[in-house]
Structure formats: structure tokens, C-alpha cells
Design an enzyme around this catalytic site. Sequence first.
Site: not given
Length: 353
Positions: A227, A235, A244, A270
Site C-alpha cells: 500500500d 492527488n 497517475d 494505490d
Amino acid sequence: MPVPGPTPLAGAALLCLLFGLLFLALQVRAIFSAQLQQEYVGLVLEAVERADAVRATALSLQDTPAGDTQHRAAYREARIELAARLAALHALITSSPMAAPPLPMSALSPATALGEASGALDSAYAYWRTERDRASADVRERILSVSHTLIALSAIVFGVLITALGMYAKRNRQLLGISNEFEHASLHDPMTGLPNRRKLFAALEGAANALASGMRGSARIAVLYIDLDGFKRVNDTHGHRIGDEFLIAVSRRFRQTVRGGDMVARIGGDEFALLVRDYSSDGELAAIAQRIIACVGETDAQMGLSIVRASIGIASFPDRVNDYWRLVAAADETMYTVKRNGKNGYAFASASA
């Protein structure tokens, strides 16, 4: 220049075949007609030959002295028979299915001079012999034409078959390519190009089956659940485009880092998972986890974010997890334990997982 599609080619080939078959039908009909003409000409020439035999007899008796009554009687009989033969020949000629010059009516009488009757017979013979030769040449020419047409039609059919097979093979290749593209799309993440969850579980099942059948030397397989800590802030702070780009860049590093027989997959968002086969010890798994953490840190530093790190949970089968279907879930649970204990690290699932 565009290549004609299968429909125009098939239409053109069918049109050629139809014209060819029509031409063949006309030629075959003409051949039968010419053969009938040949047979009729043969009948006429036979009648001419029979009349010619009687004429030869009459000519041999023509100069018989007047006092030789026996030969003179034979001459008259020959003339009568010649007239009858000429009459039969005349009837045959007038019944001809094709236009032909008839014998002069004067030549049909026994009283007609032998020279006139003989000339009429010679004219008939010359004419019908020419007709016989013409009909024979016509039959040969038409048979040759039919053979050439059959060769051409065979070439067309063969060409159409080859073209159809080529188009069929090309279409199959295209469909196979599309099918492979669909299959690849269904098993891979569209953004990063990594295998997705579906492909990961298929690979996990294959590895477990290979392990159970003894095809591999190692007796264990493992899953590392990864993770990305702090990715949500990327973001929120820099926008989804930068997020991205980070995922694509870190996925590229993951592929470069893992071993050839292992598989790294994007589970979603993610989160990633790494399937490890044929490892020797927990120390080797720990080294792999450290390389993954380093990949995330290097990507973060390269993009100048100073935000993203990685938490990794490690579960192995069969020593820590006795059901390989629970490997991903156990590694996921262990990853959350790492996050609760400070993040940016890794931990092994407990043997009771």
C-alpha cells in the site's frame, strides 16, 4: 490504392463463372448441332456413293454397240436405277436441316443425258464433301474452345478459393489479435499495464497447483501486499495527473525490481500485490520487501514529492497460511498492521493467519 474487399471479388468471380457457364452451354449446343450436321452429311455422301456406283456401271455400258441388245438393256436398267438413286439423293438433300443446293430436276429423269446426270452428281459430291470438312473443323474448333474455357473457369475457381482462404486466414488472424487484445485487457490494468487482481489469482492458483504436484523445488509461495502511504495527498495536493504519473513510474520500477518468475499486480487504487515463487527463506522475502520500499522512495524523490512511502504485509503458504486462497487477504491484514505501527515498513503474517 485500396485492395478490393471480399464482396466485390466474389461478385466479379461469380459474374465470370456465369458468363463462362453460359458460353460453355452455347458451345456444347453448337457442338451437338455440328455433330448432327456431320451425321446428315455422312448420309448424303453415302447416297452419293451409291449413285456413283450405279453411274460407273452406266458409263461402262454407254458405248455398247446398238446390236448388242443384252448390254443395251443393261445400260437402260442402269440409267433407270441411276435416276432412282438421284431422286432419293434429291429427296435427302431437300430434307436437309441446313440450306443446300438441290439437284436439277432435269437430272432426275432416265431420259436425261448421262453427262448432265453425271455432272449433277459430281457437283453434289463436291458440295457435300466441303460441308463435311467444314463441320468437322467447326466441331474441332468448338471443342478446343470448350477446353480453353474449362481451363479458364478452373483457374478462376482456384483463384477464388485461394483468395477466400487467404481472406479467411487474414480474418482469423485479425479476430485472434482482437481476442488476444480483449484477453490482455481483461487481465491487465489499463493505466500501468500491470496484471490485475484476476490475473494475480489465476497465477496464484497455478503456483499452488505446481507446488502441490511437486513441479517446483520450493515448498512455499508468498504474497507481498503493498500500500502506498500518503498517495492520497498526492492527488489532493498535486492533482490526479501527477498521481497517475507516480503510479505509472512506480509500476515501471516494480517490474524492473522483481525477479523473472515473480508477478507484481495492481489490485486497485494505490494497492499492489507481489506473488513470489521459489524463495529460500524469510530473509529473501524481507530483501524483496526492502527493494519495493526503495522503489517507492526513489520514485517519490525523483518526482520531488517527499510524501509517498510504502507499507507491506507478507504472507506465505503453507507455513503461515494453510490455505493459499487466503494469502492475499492475510497479507492485506498484515499490511494494515504495518500502517498502524508507523508505516513505511513490512511485517510477516502470524502463523495463525
